[in-house]
Design an enzyme around this catalytic site. Sequence first.
Site, PDB file in Angstrom:
ATOM      1  N   ASP A   1      -7.199  -3.641   0.088  1.00  0.00           N
ATOM      2  CA  ASP A   1      -6.942  -4.636   1.127  1.00  0.00           C
ATOM      3  C   ASP A   1      -8.296  -4.983   1.749  1.00  0.00           C
ATOM      4  OD1 ASP A   1      -7.602  -2.540   2.802  1.00  0.00           O
ATOM      5  OD2 ASP A   1      -5.744  -2.576   3.962  1.00  0.00           O
ATOM      6  N   HIS A   2      -8.264  -5.704   2.888  1.00  0.00           N
ATOM      7  CA  HIS A   2      -9.521  -6.105   3.535  1.00  0.00           C
ATOM      8  C   HIS A   2     -10.326  -4.887   4.012  1.00  0.00           C
ATOM      9  CE1 HIS A   2      -6.320  -5.704   6.462  1.00  0.00           C
ATOM     10  NE2 HIS A   2      -7.227  -5.521   7.420  1.00  0.00           N
TER      11      HIS A   2
ATOM     12  N   CYS B   1      -8.234   1.287   0.829  1.00  0.00           N
ATOM     13  CA  CYS B   1      -7.899   0.596   2.075  1.00  0.00           C
ATOM     14  C   CYS B   1      -8.817   1.192   3.137  1.00  0.00           C
ATOM     15  CB  CYS B   1      -6.416   0.703   2.426  1.00  0.00           C
ATOM     16  SG  CYS B   1      -5.811   2.362   2.790  1.00  0.00           S
ATOM     17  N   GLY B   2      -8.516   0.975   4.420  1.00  0.00           N
ATOM     18  CA  GLY B   2      -9.408   1.481   5.460  1.00  0.00           C
ATOM     19  C   GLY B   2      -9.547   2.995   5.401  1.00  0.00           C
ATOM     20  N   THR B   3      -8.413   3.663   5.269  1.00  0.00           N
ATOM     21  CA  THR B   3      -8.423   5.134   5.272  1.00  0.00           C
ATOM     22  C   THR B   3      -8.078   5.748   3.920  1.00  0.00           C
ATOM     23  OG1 THR B   3      -6.086   5.103   5.852  1.00  0.00           O
ATOM     24  CG2 THR B   3      -7.652   5.230   7.686  1.00  0.00           C
ATOM     25  N   GLY B   4      -7.478   4.980   3.048  1.00  0.00           N
ATOM     26  CA  GLY B   4      -6.956   5.518   1.782  1.00  0.00           C
ATOM     27  C   GLY B   4      -5.523   5.994   1.935  1.00  0.00           C
ATOM     28  N   ILE B   5      -5.022   5.992   3.168  1.00  0.00           N
ATOM     29  CA  ILE B   5      -3.688   6.564   3.417  1.00  0.00           C
ATOM     30  C   ILE B   5      -2.570   5.577   3.049  1.00  0.00           C
ATOM     31  CG2 ILE B   5      -2.132   7.453   5.185  1.00  0.00           C
ATOM     32  CD1 ILE B   5      -4.657   8.467   6.701  1.00  0.00           C
TER      33      ILE B   5
ATOM     34  N   HIS C   1      -5.267  19.785 -11.622  1.00  0.00           N
ATOM     35  CA  HIS C   1      -4.004  20.431 -11.253  1.00  0.00           C
ATOM     36  C   HIS C   1      -2.843  19.452 -11.116  1.00  0.00           C
ATOM     37  CE1 HIS C   1      -5.626  24.487  -9.506  1.00  0.00           C
ATOM     38  NE2 HIS C   1      -6.173  24.175 -10.668  1.00  0.00           N
TER      39      HIS C   1
ATOM     40  N   ARG D   1       0.654  25.805 -16.443  1.00  0.00           N
ATOM     41  CA  ARG D   1       1.563  25.971 -15.302  1.00  0.00           C
ATOM     42  C   ARG D   1       1.638  24.694 -14.471  1.00  0.00           C
ATOM     43  NH1 ARG D   1      -3.271  28.382 -14.075  1.00  0.00           N
ATOM     44  NH2 ARG D   1      -4.196  27.923 -12.031  1.00  0.00           N
ATOM     45  N   HIS D   2       0.559  23.915 -14.479  1.00  0.00           N
ATOM     46  CA  HIS D   2       0.554  22.676 -13.687  1.00  0.00           C
ATOM     47  C   HIS D   2       1.493  21.643 -14.293  1.00  0.00           C
ATOM     48  CE1 HIS D   2      -2.710  24.538 -11.619  1.00  0.00           C
ATOM     49  NE2 HIS D   2      -3.411  24.634 -12.742  1.00  0.00           N
TER      50      HIS D   2
END
Length: 197
Positions: free
Chosen positions: A8-9, A66-70, A99, A133-134
């Site tokens: 995004d911006h 994005c701004g935070t990646g969240i 993993h 295992r992963h």
Amino acid sequence: MKIALGSDHGGFLLKKEVARHLMVKGIEFTDFGTFDGEQSVDYTDYVWPVAFGVSKGDFDLGILVCGTGIGVAIAANKVKGIRAAICTNGYMARMCREHNDANILTLGGRVLGNGLALEIVDIFLSTSFLGGRHAARLEKIRWMELHGPDATVTNGCAADSSNAPEACARDIKAAGEATGEAVGKSAAADAGANKSK
Ligand code: RB5
């Protein structure tokens, strides 16, 4: 290797750097925008082509900024088959591939400097999934995706194991064989020594 790229911006400037970096390295990619850092846009509109492109197999991996990646991580993880990981350092970039077999890297353009972000990108793109295992854990994630809230789960597996994935069937069998005490002991042991598992 084909990469899908979007932002995004808030992530526009860092995405530009990532695109330049991929170009210099000769890595094939498609940039789905945004192409304007000034205009406020909804990150979901740029997550959509990247996440579905990766889930359909048109791309090997995706990178979203994005701004935070969240926001982009939350949105991308709604798409079936997507394992989007927000990374703020090289260790996370390595672990999310080794993993978690993360197939989309998310970055915060307002959080990371360019140097660190590009190092994270390099590690993400050059690290392979370890399997073992992963893989069994990812199988359980797929099971959750498939059955959603309708799956009655015990130890991460559907209680009805008739057509459960192999990892679930194995755990259900093991839980049935173990005594309550043994299960409690192994859970306590796991809790104390889970750093490298
Ligand atoms: C946009 O201002 C910002 O909210 C967005 O880039 C992102 O950080 C959301 O998670």
